[in-house]
Scaffold this active site. Sequence first.
Site, short mmCIF file in Angstrom:
data_model
loop_
_atom_site.label_atom_id
_atom_site.label_comp_id
_atom_site.label_asym_id
_atom_site.label_seq_id
_atom_site.Cartn_x
_atom_site.Cartn_y
_atom_site.Cartn_z
N TYR A 119 65.90 33.95 4.52
CA TYR A 119 65.77 35.37 4.87
C TYR A 119 66.93 35.87 5.72
O TYR A 119 67.36 37.01 5.56
CB TYR A 119 64.40 35.66 5.51
N HIS A 134 48.06 60.22 -1.11
CA HIS A 134 49.02 60.75 -2.07
C HIS A 134 49.86 61.86 -1.46
O HIS A 134 49.34 62.66 -0.67
CB HIS A 134 48.24 61.31 -3.27
N LYS A 190 69.25 42.58 14.88
CA LYS A 190 69.37 42.55 13.41
C LYS A 190 68.76 43.80 12.79
O LYS A 190 69.37 44.45 11.95
CB LYS A 190 68.67 41.31 12.87
N GLU A 217 50.07 53.98 -2.23
CA GLU A 217 48.86 54.27 -3.03
C GLU A 217 48.79 53.42 -4.29
O GLU A 217 47.72 53.18 -4.83
CB GLU A 217 48.76 55.75 -3.36
N GLU A 240 69.24 39.07 4.70
CA GLU A 240 69.32 40.24 5.59
C GLU A 240 70.78 40.56 5.94
O GLU A 240 71.22 41.71 5.86
CB GLU A 240 68.49 39.99 6.85
N ALA A 270 67.11 23.82 32.04
CA ALA A 270 66.17 22.90 32.68
C ALA A 270 65.84 21.77 31.72
O ALA A 270 65.77 21.99 30.50
CB ALA A 270 64.89 23.64 33.06
N CYS A 298 64.84 36.47 19.66
CA CYS A 298 64.36 37.71 19.05
C CYS A 298 65.05 38.93 19.64
O CYS A 298 65.58 39.78 18.92
CB CYS A 298 62.84 37.80 19.23
N CYS A 333 65.69 39.19 15.76
CA CYS A 333 64.95 40.31 15.15
C CYS A 333 65.46 41.69 15.57
O CYS A 333 65.72 42.53 14.71
CB CYS A 333 63.47 40.25 15.53
C1 LIG Z 1 68.99 36.31 13.05
C2 LIG Z 1 67.52 36.11 13.27
C3 LIG Z 1 66.64 37.09 12.85
C4 LIG Z 1 65.28 36.94 13.05
N1 LIG Z 1 64.45 37.92 12.60
C5 LIG Z 1 63.12 37.80 12.80
C6 LIG Z 1 62.24 38.83 12.38
O1 LIG Z 1 62.67 39.85 11.81
N2 LIG Z 1 60.92 38.69 12.62
C7 LIG Z 1 60.42 37.57 13.26
O2 LIG Z 1 59.22 37.50 13.46
N3 LIG Z 1 61.22 36.56 13.64
C8 LIG Z 1 62.56 36.65 13.43
N4 LIG Z 1 63.39 35.66 13.86
C9 LIG Z 1 62.81 34.44 14.47
C10 LIG Z 1 62.45 34.67 15.93
O3 LIG Z 1 63.58 35.16 16.62
C11 LIG Z 1 61.97 33.37 16.55
O4 LIG Z 1 60.91 32.86 15.78
C12 LIG Z 1 61.48 33.56 17.98
O5 LIG Z 1 62.48 34.11 18.79
C13 LIG Z 1 61.00 32.23 18.56
O6 LIG Z 1 60.64 32.41 19.90
P1 LIG Z 1 60.67 31.16 20.87
O7 LIG Z 1 60.05 31.61 22.16
O8 LIG Z 1 60.12 29.96 20.23
O9 LIG Z 1 62.22 30.83 21.11
P2 LIG Z 1 63.42 31.75 21.51
O10 LIG Z 1 63.12 33.17 21.41
O11 LIG Z 1 64.58 31.21 20.77
O12 LIG Z 1 63.61 31.43 23.07
C14 LIG Z 1 64.00 30.18 23.52
C15 LIG Z 1 64.78 30.38 24.80
O13 LIG Z 1 64.91 29.12 25.46
C16 LIG Z 1 66.22 29.06 26.04
N5 LIG Z 1 66.50 27.63 26.24
C17 LIG Z 1 66.71 26.68 25.30
N6 LIG Z 1 66.84 25.46 25.89
C18 LIG Z 1 66.71 25.67 27.23
C19 LIG Z 1 66.73 24.80 28.36
N7 LIG Z 1 66.86 23.47 28.24
N8 LIG Z 1 66.59 25.35 29.59
C20 LIG Z 1 66.43 26.70 29.75
N9 LIG Z 1 66.38 27.55 28.71
C21 LIG Z 1 66.50 27.04 27.46
C22 LIG Z 1 67.09 29.75 25.01
O14 LIG Z 1 68.30 30.21 25.60
C23 LIG Z 1 66.20 30.90 24.56
O15 LIG Z 1 66.40 32.05 25.32
C24 LIG Z 1 64.77 35.77 13.69
C25 LIG Z 1 65.66 34.78 14.13
C26 LIG Z 1 67.01 34.94 13.91
C27 LIG Z 1 67.95 33.87 14.38
#
Ligand SMILES: Cc1cc2nc3c(=O)[nH]c(=O)nc-3n(C[C@H](O)[C@H](O)[C@H](O)COP(=O)(O)OP(=O)(O)OC[C@H]3O[C@@H](n4cnc5c(N)ncnc54)[C@H](O)[C@@H]3O)c2cc1C
Length: 464
Positions: A179, A437, A51, A442, A183, A115, A43, A48
Amino acid sequence: MADYDYDLFVIGAGSGGVRAARLAAELGVRVGIAEEYRIGGTCVIRGCVPKKLLVYGSRYRSAFEDAPSFGWTYDNLKFDWPTLIGNVRREVDRLNGVYTRTLEAAGVDRFLTRAVLEDAHTVRLADRDKTITAKTILIATGGHPIIPDVPGKEHLISSNECFQLEALPDSIVIIGAGYISMEFASIFNGLGVHVTVLYRGDQILRDFDDDLRNGLAASMRKHGIDLRMNADIEAVVKEEGGYRIRLKDGDSIRAGLVMAATGRAPNIAGMGLEALGVERGWNGNIVVDEYSKSSVDTIYAVGDVTDRVNLTPVAIREANDFAETLFNNKPTPVDYDCIPTAVFSDPELGTVGLSEVKAREIYANIDLYKSLFRPMKYTLPGRDDKMLMKLVIDADTNKVLGCHILGPDAAEIVQMAAIALKMGATKADFDRTMALHPSSAEELFTMRHRWEPPKPIVGSDAAA
Ligand SMILES: Cc1cc2nc3c(=O)[nH]c(=O)nc-3n(C[C@H](O)[C@H](O)[C@H](O)COP(=O)(O)OP(=O)(O)OC[C@H]3O[C@@H](n4cnc5c(N)ncnc54)[C@H](O)[C@@H]3O)c2cc1C
């Protein structure tokens, strides 16, 4: 009781992981977290936030086009991509720092490394010869873009690389019509790049309300985006100055860049889930119960890696409810009802509740209210874009089941409408709410007449 290094160890410092780690630590729990890329996750770093900043940047084009009708003139208007992307990257760095300091302030130990699971209580830090034990392990590793398996797939970029571009191409082909595709199509188009979208299906944005899908597709085409449905890719070939995208129907398109926006898959590869017997779903996602517990008692998972609803606020809520359940003695199942969502395309789209199609599957009698109008801000420039508002109502109870908006500020309006839907508002509640308004919003409160499908043209009219 076994002596563990931590009460909770979180793998992945994105939206879900950071929130769970911070809340648990604030509740007095000893927490460690590992992140293999940058703290903040998708994000903040490549989703998010950057973007939306690019969306803002791209929308200045139409603002400048409309400005003369409001009395503004300007000379020598120019757009500079390095300035925009440089500023976006600086903001991402700032937020990365904010997230890091948040964890630090909460007393969470941070390990900047990959990890993986060693056993049900142990993680191995990949870049050092070290294992860490924890009473509970939370997997919050998010997801990654899927690159379609076509000849020439090595030439495709994903949304990740869009934030790394040093220069804009003259043209781009975007594969997919979800989406993220919509975008980035609007962003690139707004910044003056010629955009073609290729999609195998017959309409963009599957699962959204059909009026929004059709309305957005028509608007995007009007804005110059070449949306091609039922288009199947055969191969991507590198050629002088760009790429050639060959389609199965024999057609081909040249582009300076080719982007895949064909969905995302959970980050589970090499995590050690199989050896532990952690149950997985249809695309490898970790299967969890309503408290985010996996099939292994000590292992929990939140966010995109569970493939429930892949949005930042949902990952954060899952993390919040996980921490409340485990560390605050308040078992809290995650509530997925009425999740508002937006597509930051141009025009923007916001939606909450059931689409018309979904509502008809569940409810016997549906009423529709629709309003299609030109927003006031488009009147002076004579801009021909329309705004669409649609309410889906259960005719038997008068309850509002869905609220769908296409047009300026749709996301902001829908966020507030979501409160009403969550509280079970009826159409009568909307009707007795005083309108504000002049605003676009509205219209939601002044739709008096049920929408009736147009009558089929029959007899002599049909021939005319
Ligand atoms: C281009 C784009 C636009 C988006 N726009 C929106 C939006 O407008 N609104 C919205 O609500 N959502 C949006 N999303 C979706 C949103 O970003 C995700 O739903 C959200 O970030 C999920 O959070 P998360 O904690 O599950 O994973 P993430 O935020 O992906 O975090 C996971 C983290 O784990 C780390 N990781 C992975 N494997 C390992 C490992 N083995 N060891 C250590 N670290 C690891 C990764 O590097 C990452 O930093 C968008 C996604 C994208 C790709």
